[in-house]
Scaffold this motif. Structure first.
Motif, short mmCIF file in Angstrom:
data_model
loop_
_atom_site.label_atom_id
_atom_site.label_comp_id
_atom_site.label_asym_id
_atom_site.label_seq_id
_atom_site.Cartn_x
_atom_site.Cartn_y
_atom_site.Cartn_z
N VAL A 135 1.02 -1.04 -0.05
CA VAL A 135 -0.09 -0.11 0.11
C VAL A 135 1.14 1.28 -0.20
CG1 VAL A 135 -1.84 -0.97 0.91
CG2 VAL A 135 -0.10 0.06 2.57
N ALA A 136 2.06 1.27 0.72
CA ALA A 136 3.05 2.52 0.63
C ALA A 136 3.85 2.43 -1.31
CB ALA A 136 3.86 1.87 1.26
N ASN A 137 4.65 3.30 -0.84
CA ASN A 137 5.32 3.27 -2.82
C ASN A 137 6.56 2.92 -3.11
OD1 ASN A 137 3.95 5.54 -3.38
ND2 ASN A 137 5.09 6.82 -2.42
N GLY A 138 7.15 1.58 -1.61
CA GLY A 138 8.13 0.72 -1.87
C GLY A 138 9.61 1.29 -2.32
N ILE A 139 10.61 1.63 -2.43
CA ILE A 139 11.94 2.09 -2.57
C ILE A 139 11.49 2.55 -4.05
CG2 ILE A 139 14.39 1.79 -3.46
CD1 ILE A 139 12.96 -0.16 -0.54
N VAL A 140 12.09 4.20 -3.66
CA VAL A 140 12.02 5.18 -4.73
C VAL A 140 13.13 5.51 -4.92
CG1 VAL A 140 10.96 7.23 -5.02
CG2 VAL A 140 10.11 6.41 -3.81
N VAL A 141 13.66 5.50 -6.32
CA VAL A 141 14.54 6.25 -6.80
C VAL A 141 15.16 6.88 -8.04
CG1 VAL A 141 17.25 4.79 -7.60
CG2 VAL A 141 16.28 3.72 -5.73
N SER A 142 15.43 8.18 -7.59
CA SER A 142 15.80 9.08 -8.58
C SER A 142 13.92 8.52 -9.13
CB SER A 142 16.85 8.45 -10.17
OG SER A 142 18.04 8.24 -9.57
N GLY A 143 12.79 8.92 -8.02
CA GLY A 143 11.90 8.96 -9.07
C GLY A 143 10.73 7.92 -9.72
N ASN A 144 11.88 6.58 -9.26
CA ASN A 144 11.13 5.23 -10.24
C ASN A 144 10.69 4.39 -8.85
OD1 ASN A 144 12.12 5.81 -12.62
ND2 ASN A 144 13.83 5.88 -12.18
N ALA A 145 9.65 4.36 -9.04
CA ALA A 145 9.13 3.62 -7.49
C ALA A 145 9.12 2.28 -8.17
CB ALA A 145 7.67 3.71 -7.45
N PHE A 146 9.25 0.95 -6.64
CA PHE A 146 9.88 -0.54 -7.15
C PHE A 146 8.66 -0.73 -6.21
CE2 PHE A 146 12.10 -4.15 -6.64
CZ PHE A 146 11.53 -4.89 -7.54
N LYS A 147 8.11 -2.07 -6.14
CA LYS A 147 6.99 -2.31 -5.03
C LYS A 147 7.10 -3.74 -5.95
CE LYS A 147 2.68 0.03 -5.07
NZ LYS A 147 1.76 0.78 -4.14
N LEU A 148 6.29 -4.65 -5.37
CA LEU A 148 5.34 -5.65 -5.51
C LEU A 148 3.97 -4.89 -6.58
CD1 LEU A 148 3.53 -8.05 -2.92
CD2 LEU A 148 2.05 -7.60 -5.04
N ASN A 149 4.29 -5.98 -7.48
CA ASN A 149 3.53 -5.70 -8.96
C ASN A 149 2.56 -6.98 -9.00
OD1 ASN A 149 2.50 -5.47 -11.56
ND2 ASN A 149 4.61 -5.60 -12.26
N ALA A 150 1.67 -5.71 -8.40
CA ALA A 150 -0.18 -6.53 -8.12
C ALA A 150 -0.98 -7.04 -8.74
CB ALA A 150 -0.39 -6.17 -7.29
N LEU A 151 -0.42 -5.75 -10.12
CA LEU A 151 -1.49 -6.45 -11.45
C LEU A 151 -1.02 -7.88 -12.18
CD1 LEU A 151 -1.87 -3.04 -12.47
CD2 LEU A 151 -3.72 -4.42 -11.83
N GLN A 173 -5.63 -1.64 -6.55
CA GLN A 173 -5.60 -0.79 -5.19
C GLN A 173 -6.00 -2.22 -4.94
OE1 GLN A 173 -8.57 1.94 -4.25
NE2 GLN A 173 -6.89 3.38 -3.03
N ARG A 174 -6.94 -2.96 -5.05
CA ARG A 174 -7.87 -3.81 -4.19
C ARG A 174 -6.89 -5.63 -3.68
NH1 ARG A 174 -10.65 -1.25 -2.11
NH2 ARG A 174 -11.34 -2.93 -0.50
N VAL A 175 -6.08 -5.55 -4.68
CA VAL A 175 -4.77 -6.48 -4.44
C VAL A 175 -4.46 -6.34 -3.80
CG1 VAL A 175 -3.50 -8.06 -5.85
CG2 VAL A 175 -6.08 -7.83 -6.91
N GLU A 176 -3.58 -4.93 -3.32
CA GLU A 176 -2.22 -4.37 -2.73
C GLU A 176 -3.07 -4.03 -1.66
OE1 GLU A 176 0.37 -1.47 -5.90
OE2 GLU A 176 -1.13 -0.51 -4.10
N LEU A 177 -4.70 -4.15 -1.14
CA LEU A 177 -5.00 -4.13 0.34
C LEU A 177 -4.97 -5.54 1.00
CD1 LEU A 177 -7.77 -1.39 -0.46
CD2 LEU A 177 -5.93 -1.80 1.02
N VAL A 178 -5.34 -6.77 -0.28
CA VAL A 178 -5.35 -7.92 0.07
C VAL A 178 -4.19 -8.24 0.62
CG1 VAL A 178 -5.56 -9.84 -0.98
CG2 VAL A 178 -7.47 -8.42 -1.45
N LEU A 179 -3.43 -8.05 -0.08
CA LEU A 179 -1.88 -8.44 0.08
C LEU A 179 -1.20 -8.18 1.17
CD1 LEU A 179 -0.54 -8.57 -3.45
CD2 LEU A 179 -0.98 -10.91 -1.86
#
Length: 536
Positions: free
Chosen positions: A431-447, A518-524
């Motif tokens: 549900v948060a932004n994950g790791i952000v480097v140089s404006g690029n966010a990386f987190k779990l790919n729920a889709l 968003q719904r999948v992220e909330l489930v996880l």
């Protein structure tokens, strides 16, 4: 609260081949224990392939690309090229630090690869077994890790020989300063206590059941004469270990009765290898490693029954195969005992297992520039460090305490100071932004996760598949209903079907994809707060 480790006596104590049902539950258990997270597709493919073919795939080692330069302090190698054979500049410090950063990121990149292979789990196993602190010269660290990787399923005796004169080990445990004029017992002690036979209970003054203090002193003399050359070299491509006969103790050394009272004569630069051969002749030598393999892949609870059956059988296999590790692992992963229901969920995930199951199971891999990708991976390295597991920097030569500290064992990964961090990690990657480097966010790919489930448009099936991926034994009926309600936002199941199908018809439309994600992220997020997601 994290459930305590399973202490139930397994029903099956047999290493005979598994002959039970081969369903998603068994396939997921196998992949969960041997990989850092498997996708739903990999799990279903393992079911289709069958146990034997899946184990064969796991035991096939893939080729690995070397670490790349990415940090601005690297003064020799261009960004995107490998530095492993490049020399150092005159001012080595900043460049060496840049290469150590590269290594830390590279370790995480390796774990984040989607290959169905046991290689990375075995590399971490050997990192824990030898416990070398990799904070020294970067090329020496890389060279040592290559020994782990290339021999991760190979010959244990040969690996011990290789590690005995490895430059990093010679530096770490003072072998490089161990000589006839000033013997140093540090490595000689750990070779016996931690790397081969194990200490055992003390049964007398200087007598530890499997060796004596006199053996440590004799071993130190046997191992004299080795040192390290070309550290931080501006001309040589890599550090090396060098033997100087003038620094070697040429006297005959007599070992205790635990080693047959063997007299070890002077053999120059081959004497260390002769000594390792003698150690490996001890009758119970194989059991020490097999206990560690068992605790790594099966369960921390070594009951008397497990000790007398499973460990004894594993040790017999190891000994009869001249200490080749692959036959032992293969026999274990195909055994009735490995799939016993009592051992599923018996181990609390270590920080790397926790982190990368989230990422790997959802096919989440950063796809930016080399510099951004490596910076993201370096941040993942630091996340694992904060949670108690820093790759190639175990807290002691004994490895991480969760693999030897009785009676807590893996519960140490989820103690009062670390538990909140584990839950925070789940939030960060969903549900948060994950790791952000140089404006690029990386987190779990729920889709990507939901798109690759069996029936993504079916709310009940989405929950079932997610539980297959992330839990060993599922959750309660009530909790499952809660998870489905989160997915559907409290609406009837058909509303999720409509919402998902609308998104699928136009996946590039963020107005449609955003709510699904968003719904999948909330489930996880909810699932990762549950104890069932913290164990394997």
């Amino acid at each position: 609260m994290i459930p305590e480790e399973n202490v139930q006596e397994p029903i099956s104590l047999s290493l005979t081949p598994y002959s039970g049902a081969w369903t998603k539950a068994e396939a997921a258990h196998l992949l969960r224990r041997t990989m850092f997270g498997a996708t739903f597709t990999q799990i279903t493919q393992a079911v289709s392939n069958g146990m034997n073919a899946t184990v064969a795939q796991l035991l096939t080692l893939p080729s690995v690309s070397p670490p790349l330069a990415f940090h601005p302090d690297e003064a020799v190698t261009a960004v995107g090229s490998t530095w492993i054979n490049d020399v150092y500049p005159a001012n080595q410090g900043p460049t060496n630090n840049a290469r150590l950063y590269s290594l830390g990121a590279w370790f995480m990149q390796r774990i984040n690869q989607p290959t169905v292979s046991i290689q990375e789990k075995m590399c971490l196993f050997w990192d824990n077994h030898f416990g070398v602190d990799g904070t020294n010269e970067a090329k020496a660290v890389y060279g040592m890790h290559e020994k782990y990787r290339l021999n991760c399923l190979g010959n244990f005796k040969q690996l011990v020989k290789d590690m005995t004169i490895d430059p990093m080990m010679l530096l770490f445990l003072n072998g490089a300063t161990n000589n006839v004029f000033a013997p140093n017992e540090n490595y000689a002690r750990e070779l016996l206590e931690l790397f081969t036979v194990g200490k055992g209970p003390q049964v007398g003054t200087g007598d530890y059941t499997n060796y004596t203090e006199a053996d440590v002193a004799a071993g130190a003399k046997i191992l004299t004469g080795w040192t390290v050359a070309d550290l931080y070299s501006t001309t040589a491509s890599a550090p090396s270990s060098v033997f100087y006969s003038v620094l070697h103790d040429t006297s005959s050394k007599t070992l205790s009765s635990y080693f047959g009272s063997t007299v070890v004569p002077d053999a120059g630069n081959a004497e260390y290898a002769n000594y390792v051969d003698i150690i490996f002749n001890q009758p119970d030598m194989a059991k020490y490693l097999c206990r560690k393999i068992y605790r790594w892949f099966v369960n921390y609870d070594l009951t008397p029954s497990v000790e007398s059956t499973v460990i004894a059988d594993m040790a017999a296999t190891l000994s009869s195969n001249n200490f080749e590790v692959l036959p032992v692992i293969e026999e274990l992963l195909k055994s009735e005992h490995f799939y016993d229901i009592s051992v599923r969920g018996a181990i609390i995930k270590n920080p790397l297992e926790l982190l990368f199951q989230m990422l790997n199971a959802s096919g989440s891999v950063p796809a930016y520039s080399v510099a951004v990708n490596y910076e993201i991976y370096l941040n993942l390295y630091y996340l694992s460090q904060v949670m108690g597991m820093e790759y190639l920097r175990a807290p002691s030569v004994g490895g991480w305490t969760a693999y030897y500290q009785t009676p807590a064992f893996s519960r140490l990964w989820a103690n009062s100071s670390l538990l909140k961090l584990r839950f925070d990690l789940g939030a960060l990657m969903t549900v948060a932004n994950g790791i952000v480097v140089s404006g690029n966010a990386f987190k779990l790919n729920a889709l990507n996760l939901v798109n690759n489930l069996s029936i993504p448009s079916s709310a009940p099936q989405v929950i079932e598949d997610i539980l297959t991926v992330f839990t060993c034994k599922g959750v309660s009926v009530v909790e499952k209903a809660v998870l489905k309600s989160i997915l559907t936002n409290g609406q009837p199941d058909f509303e999720w079907t409509i919402q998902y199908n609308d998104y699928l018809a136009d996946p590039g439309n963020t107005t449609l994809s955003g709510p699904v994600r968003q719904r999948v992220e909330l489930v996880l997020y909810r699932l990762f707060q549950l104890p069932q997601s913290q164990v394997i």
